[in-house]
Enzyme design. Structure first.
Site, PDB file in Angstrom:
ATOM      1  CG  ASN A  13      -1.879   1.247   1.322  1.00 24.21           C
ATOM      2  OD1 ASN A  13      -1.348   2.295   1.039  1.00 24.21           O
ATOM      3  ND2 ASN A  13      -3.028   0.835   1.732  1.00 24.21           N
ATOM      4  CG  HIS A  16       0.472   6.347   4.795  1.00 29.82           C
ATOM      5  ND1 HIS A  16      -0.445   7.378   5.131  1.00 29.82           N
ATOM      6  CD2 HIS A  16      -0.025   5.280   5.006  1.00 29.82           C
ATOM      7  CE1 HIS A  16      -1.298   6.795   5.633  1.00 29.82           C
ATOM      8  NE2 HIS A  16      -1.303   5.487   5.659  1.00 29.82           N
ATOM      9  CG  HIS A  49      -8.326   3.938   1.241  1.00 31.82           C
ATOM     10  ND1 HIS A  49      -8.487   4.142   2.343  1.00 31.82           N
ATOM     11  CD2 HIS A  49      -9.471   4.180   0.668  1.00 31.82           C
ATOM     12  CE1 HIS A  49      -9.585   4.247   2.768  1.00 31.82           C
ATOM     13  NE2 HIS A  49     -10.507   4.511   1.502  1.00 31.82           N
ATOM     14  NE  ARG A  51      -9.368   8.237   4.561  1.00 27.09           N
ATOM     15  CZ  ARG A  51      -9.429   7.344   5.498  1.00 27.09           C
ATOM     16  NH1 ARG A  51      -8.794   6.498   5.492  1.00 27.09           N
ATOM     17  NH2 ARG A  51     -10.531   7.537   6.228  1.00 27.09           N
ATOM     18  NE  ARG A  55      -7.870  11.462   5.503  1.00 25.42           N
ATOM     19  CZ  ARG A  55      -8.329  11.037   6.655  1.00 25.42           C
ATOM     20  NH1 ARG A  55      -7.794  10.142   7.327  1.00 25.42           N
ATOM     21  NH2 ARG A  55      -9.603  11.270   6.873  1.00 25.42           N
ATOM     22  CD  GLU A  76      -7.142  -0.257   1.133  1.00 27.86           C
ATOM     23  OE1 GLU A  76      -7.386   0.857   1.797  1.00 27.86           O
ATOM     24  OE2 GLU A  76      -6.328  -1.032   1.418  1.00 27.86           O
ATOM     25  CB  THR A 107      -9.688   1.981   7.365  1.00 32.41           C
ATOM     26  OG1 THR A 107      -8.969   2.180   6.279  1.00 32.41           O
ATOM     27  CG2 THR A 107     -11.001   1.203   7.233  1.00 32.41           C
ATOM     28  CD  GLU A 157      -7.159  -6.307   3.184  1.00 33.15           C
ATOM     29  OE1 GLU A 157      -7.270  -6.006   1.904  1.00 33.15           O
ATOM     30  OE2 GLU A 157      -6.466  -5.489   3.731  1.00 33.15           O
ATOM     31  CG  HIS A 200      -5.290  -1.410   9.178  1.00 33.98           C
ATOM     32  ND1 HIS A 200      -4.696  -0.899  10.194  1.00 33.98           N
ATOM     33  CD2 HIS A 200      -5.964  -0.649   8.387  1.00 33.98           C
ATOM     34  CE1 HIS A 200      -5.119   0.598  10.198  1.00 33.98           C
ATOM     35  NE2 HIS A 200      -5.616   0.851   9.135  1.00 33.98           N
TER      36      HIS A 200
HETATM   37  N1  PXP Z   1      -5.742  -3.153   4.273  1.00 32.73           N
HETATM   38  C1  PXP Z   1      -6.776  -2.296   4.239  1.00 32.73           C
HETATM   39  C2  PXP Z   1      -8.245  -2.443   3.734  1.00 32.73           C
HETATM   40  C3  PXP Z   1      -6.463  -0.884   4.617  1.00 32.73           C
HETATM   41  O1  PXP Z   1      -7.880  -0.009   4.572  1.00 32.73           O
HETATM   42  C4  PXP Z   1      -5.359  -0.568   4.914  1.00 32.73           C
HETATM   43  C5  PXP Z   1      -4.950   0.951   5.411  1.00 32.73           C
HETATM   44  O2  PXP Z   1      -5.053   1.679   4.118  1.00 32.73           O
HETATM   45  C6  PXP Z   1      -4.213  -1.648   4.583  1.00 32.73           C
HETATM   46  C7  PXP Z   1      -4.789  -2.906   4.567  1.00 32.73           C
HETATM   47  C8  PXP Z   1      -2.847  -1.183   5.236  1.00 32.73           C
HETATM   48  O3  PXP Z   1      -2.476  -1.089   6.437  1.00 32.73           O
HETATM   49  P1  PXP Z   1      -1.314  -0.318   6.755  1.00 32.73           P
HETATM   50  O4  PXP Z   1      -1.050   0.994   6.195  1.00 32.73           O
HETATM   51  O5  PXP Z   1      -1.404   0.008   8.336  1.00 32.73           O
HETATM   52  O6  PXP Z   1      -0.373  -1.535   6.802  1.00 32.73           O
END
Ligand code: PXP
Length: 254
Positions: A13, A16, A49, A51, A55, A76, A107, A157, A200
């Site tokens: 992901n 960030h 994602h 949003r 952001r 996402e 999330t 998930e 997550h």
């Molecule tokens: N899976 C989902 C559905 C999420 O919403 C997120 C965060 O955007 C992640 C995985 C990844 O989480 P993290 O960035 O904390 O590793």
């Protein structure tokens, strides 16, 4: 469809990277470049994602990820008409439906697939008909998994956020119980015919016991990897995560 005890895919992901870019505006660092590096480092897919408040990831990032990355994109999205329209335009490999509240930092909690059946059903159907693999981000809860089946979602998930927070808080016994709940939910979901994913908050420390759950086919990991990239570089961070997952998987199989 379901993968049992086989290769565990890693979705990286890159949200960030966009968070850091947006702190200053402008174009740097570019999340699409991060996605390219992630693919070189062994990511099996890229997760982003978009949003409602934009952001981090922008609409243009999604367009460029679809155009420039040759690994599957896991889009996402909140269950809104705006996001469905964007998904229909780009037709990502996968759409992961997540709950979204404007005021949350990330999330928090899974989707209420059971309570929101009537609202989610046409969205799941529309996305599936467009050719995307639909997943629902859920707490490790049997009723929610059954609701996913009733909705016709092929993938779930499981939310590992609580497990990771308990690890940070040092509440080891409860953390291990939560890991057990995730393992039970993965097994139950697979028995219902669902392909099971998790993610997550995962780190080098917390990924092992999750990677060892044989019914899981994919983990999605972001924030920790992007943070770790500051210290050891993105490619090294992803390779280390990949190796940690593989080691845990091999040990569990032995
Ligand atoms: N899976 C989902 C559905 C999420 O919403 C997120 C965060 O955007 C992640 C995985 C990844 O989480 P993290 O960035 O904390 O590793």
């Amino acid at each position: 469809m379901a993968t049992f005890g086989g290769y565990l895919r890693l979705g990286v992901n890159i949200d960030h990277v966009a968070t850091i870019r947006n702190a200053r505006g402008g174009r740097f660092p570019d999340p699409v470049r991060a996605a390219q590096i992630a693919v070189q480092a062994g990511a099996d897919g890229i997760t982003a994602h978009l949003r409602e408040d934009r952001r981090h990831i922008s609409d243009d990032d999604i367009a460029r990820l679809v155009r420039d990355i040759d690994k599957p994109l896991n889009f996402e999205m909140a269950a809104t008409q705006e996001m469905v329209d964007i998904a229909l335009r780009h037709k990502p490999h996968a759409c992961c439906i997540v709950p979204e509240k404007r005021e949350e930092r990330t999330t928090e909690g899974g989707l209420d697939a059971a309570g929101a059946h009537n609202r989610l059903e046409p969205i799941v159907r529309t996305l599936r008909e467009s050719g995307s693999r639909v997943s629902l981000f859920l707490e490790p809860d049997r009723a929610q998994l059954e609701a996913a089946v009733a909705l016709g979602a092929p993938v779930v998930e499981l939310h590992t956020g609580r497990y990771c927070e308990l690890d940070i808080a040092g509440e080891i016994a409860e953390r291990d119980r939560e890991c057990g709940r995730i393992g039970d939910a993965a097994a139950y979901g697979a028995s219902l015919g669902l392909e099971m994913h998790a993610g997550h908050g995962l780190t080098f420390e917390t990924v092992g016991p999750i990677a060892a759950i044989r019914e899981l086919a994919e983990l999605n990991i972001g924030h920790f990897l992007i943070g770790e990239a500051i210290f050891i570089g993105l490619e090294a961070a992803i390779r280390k995560m990949r190796n940690t997952m593989d080691r845990a998987r091999a040990q569990a199989a032995a």
